[in-house]
Design an enzyme around this catalytic site. Structure first.
Site, PDB file in Angstrom:
ATOM      1  N   TYR A  85       0.822  -1.214   0.000  1.00 53.38           N
ATOM      2  CA  TYR A  85       0.000   0.000   0.000  1.00 53.38           C
ATOM      3  C   TYR A  85       0.855   1.263   0.000  1.00 53.38           C
ATOM      4  O   TYR A  85       0.462   2.287  -0.550  1.00 53.38           O
ATOM      5  CB  TYR A  85      -0.917  -0.023   1.228  1.00 53.38           C
ATOM      6  CG  TYR A  85      -1.898   1.122   1.284  1.00 53.38           C
ATOM      7  CD1 TYR A  85      -2.928   1.227   0.351  1.00 53.38           C
ATOM      8  CD2 TYR A  85      -1.808   2.096   2.276  1.00 53.38           C
ATOM      9  CE1 TYR A  85      -3.835   2.268   0.404  1.00 53.38           C
ATOM     10  CE2 TYR A  85      -2.711   3.136   2.333  1.00 53.38           C
ATOM     11  CZ  TYR A  85      -3.723   3.212   1.398  1.00 53.38           C
ATOM     12  OH  TYR A  85      -4.616   4.258   1.457  1.00 53.38           O
TER      13      TYR A  85
ATOM     14  N   ARG B  16      -5.103  -3.073   0.168  1.00 58.89           N
ATOM     15  CA  ARG B  16      -6.414  -2.951   0.806  1.00 58.89           C
ATOM     16  C   ARG B  16      -7.581  -3.290  -0.099  1.00 58.89           C
ATOM     17  O   ARG B  16      -8.720  -3.276   0.337  1.00 58.89           O
ATOM     18  CB  ARG B  16      -6.616  -1.540   1.393  1.00 58.89           C
ATOM     19  CG  ARG B  16      -5.618  -1.170   2.465  1.00 58.89           C
ATOM     20  CD  ARG B  16      -5.972   0.146   3.107  1.00 58.89           C
ATOM     21  NE  ARG B  16      -4.956   0.545   4.070  1.00 58.89           N
ATOM     22  CZ  ARG B  16      -4.968   1.684   4.734  1.00 58.89           C
ATOM     23  NH1 ARG B  16      -5.950   2.543   4.528  1.00 58.89           N
ATOM     24  NH2 ARG B  16      -4.017   1.983   5.584  1.00 58.89           N
TER      25      ARG B  16
ATOM     26  N   TYR C 208      -1.270  -2.084   8.596  1.00 56.50           N
ATOM     27  CA  TYR C 208      -2.658  -1.725   8.869  1.00 56.50           C
ATOM     28  C   TYR C 208      -3.242  -2.564   9.997  1.00 56.50           C
ATOM     29  O   TYR C 208      -4.093  -2.100  10.745  1.00 56.50           O
ATOM     30  CB  TYR C 208      -3.498  -1.881   7.599  1.00 56.50           C
ATOM     31  CG  TYR C 208      -4.867  -1.277   7.741  1.00 56.50           C
ATOM     32  CD1 TYR C 208      -5.033   0.105   7.786  1.00 56.50           C
ATOM     33  CD2 TYR C 208      -5.996  -2.076   7.853  1.00 56.50           C
ATOM     34  CE1 TYR C 208      -6.279   0.663   7.945  1.00 56.50           C
ATOM     35  CE2 TYR C 208      -7.246  -1.521   7.996  1.00 56.50           C
ATOM     36  CZ  TYR C 208      -7.383  -0.152   8.041  1.00 56.50           C
ATOM     37  OH  TYR C 208      -8.639   0.406   8.194  1.00 56.50           O
TER      38      TYR C 208
END
Length: 404
Positions: free
Chosen positions: A253, A288, A369
């Site tokens: 990401y 994601r 995350y």
């Protein structure tokens, strides 16, 4: 949507889902109130279902948006006895549904409307509470589940309004969202029920990816509590790439956030022109949202034939001289294999630590995350190159051009 960055696509999708859920809830209530004489079981059932699933989708999508946007903590947040609260809200929605059916058949429009409002209230609580209780690493799966629920809400809306188009489109969205959710759960070695109920752990132990009889050497990890790691710079990293014959690149990401895909494409081209074998490995849940990094790499002109899925290089990571990790974290975390108590335990990951050397491009040593510490950063064969991914890759590209 036109102004939003591609890295904001997951939360943009969540925001759109919330609008679909809100529309389904309002439309189902309004459709009954405008035609109270329609007391067929199918019509009333569609109205009840549309209100319930619409309310769940509305509040759940808002919470998912807030998590992805960083407005609320990504970690699990729930009331004590979360299962009991969720069960109570479902029972409450069913009881209100019974009251709605009885009142609608009796012609008590006011009572039936209030009962639907109660269904909406219970559904709204269930959507918000259930989504808050999902840990950060599972939030992308929740997005696809909400995508599916928005489709079924649209389908119910089509039944209430008598629109075949809405019904068919809603069914397509609902089915595709369900399939995508299952694909993501398989990639994370998680069950869809476990994700939605906030249950920790995976279905089974992850495969080590090693040759038969080989064991994972825990001694190769430094002491993470002392914070020991090797910090390198772009010049040294470029030299490591130049000296390597085989290079594995794992984007995450962070590459998308820094918009480093074009710089990465230039670096890959230079390496290949210098006779290096370059393979790009993409984890199914990297970025994601499934396919997000594939789109970015294709947009930048990275040859499609060198971009591999995780399964295609599984167990083959050890043959690479250098693994270059750009903005990835949870998807390369050794804790998924080595630590049975980790929240990531059992999740399939790209085992870059088996390469001769690992270069990790990242802003800091912070967790990903899922907010889980990554022992990869403290491996003896890992060099951390800290800083913005695009600036670092650009600098590495310039240094590499001077070497070839």
């Amino acid at each position: 949507a036109a102004r939003g960055a591609i890295t904001d696509l997951p939360q943009l999708v969540a925001a759109f889902h919330s609008l679909v859920g809100l529309a389904a809830t309002i439309t189902s209530i309004a459709a009954y109130m405008s035609h109270p004489a329609a007391t067929g079981a199918a019509h009333l059932g569609a109205a009840w279902f549309g209100v319930l699933i619409g309310a769940v989708t509305f509040t759940g999508s808002i919470v998912a948006f807030a998590k992805l946007q960083g407005l609320v903590p990504s970690k699990e947040v729930s009331l004590p006895g979360k299962g009991a609260w969720n069960t109570a809200s479902i029972v409450g929605a069913l009881c209100c549904g019974k009251v709605f059916f009885d009142a609608a058949v009796a012609g008590a429009v006011g009572d039936a409307s209030w009962a639907l409002a109660g269904v909406a209230a219970f559904g709204a609580f269930l959507g918000a509470h259930a989504t808050l209780a999902v840990g950060g690493g599972d939030t992308p799966v929740v997005i696809t589940v909400l995508n599916s629920s928005s489709g079924w809400a649209l389908c119910a809306e089509g039944f209430v309004l008598g629109s075949q188009l809405l019904t068919v489109v809603g069914a397509l969205i609902g089915a595709s969202g369900a399939i995508l959710s299952q694909i993501m759960c398989v990639a994370m070695n998680r069950s869809i029920v476990g994700v939605l109920l906030g249950i920790k752990g995976t279905l089974k132990g992850a495969k080590s990816g090693a040759k038969p009889g080989a064991a994972v050497d825990g001694a190769m990890l430094c002491d993470a509590e002392r914070g020991e790691c090797v910090v390198s710079d772009s010049e040294t990293a470029a030299r490591d790439l130049f000296d390597a014959k085989t290079v594995l690149i794992v984007p995450g990401y962070g590459l998308a956030v820094s918009k480093a895909q074009y710089a990465m494409a230039d670096l890959i081209k230079t390496l290949r022109d210098a006779g290096k074998e370059v393979v790009v490995a993409v984890h199914p849940v990297a970025g994601r949202m499934p396919g997000q990094l594939n789109v970015l790499l294709a947009e930048a002109g990275v040859p499609y034939d060198i971009v591999k899925e995780m399964e295609e290089i599984e167990g083959d990571e050890g043959r690479f001289d250098v693994s270059l990790v750009v903005g990835a974290n949870d998807t390369v975390n050794p804790a998924a294999v080595m630590d049975p108590d980790s929240e990531l335990a059992g999740m399939p990951v790209i085992q870059v630590w088996r390469s001769r050397k690992v270069l990790v491009l990242k802003r800091s040593l912070a967790g990903g995350y899922a907010d889980v510490d990554n022992p990869l950063f403290f491996n003896e064969n890992t060099n951390m190159v800290l800083g913005d991914a695009k600036a670092t890759v650009d600098d590495m590209y310039a240094k590499l051009k001077n070497l070839v």
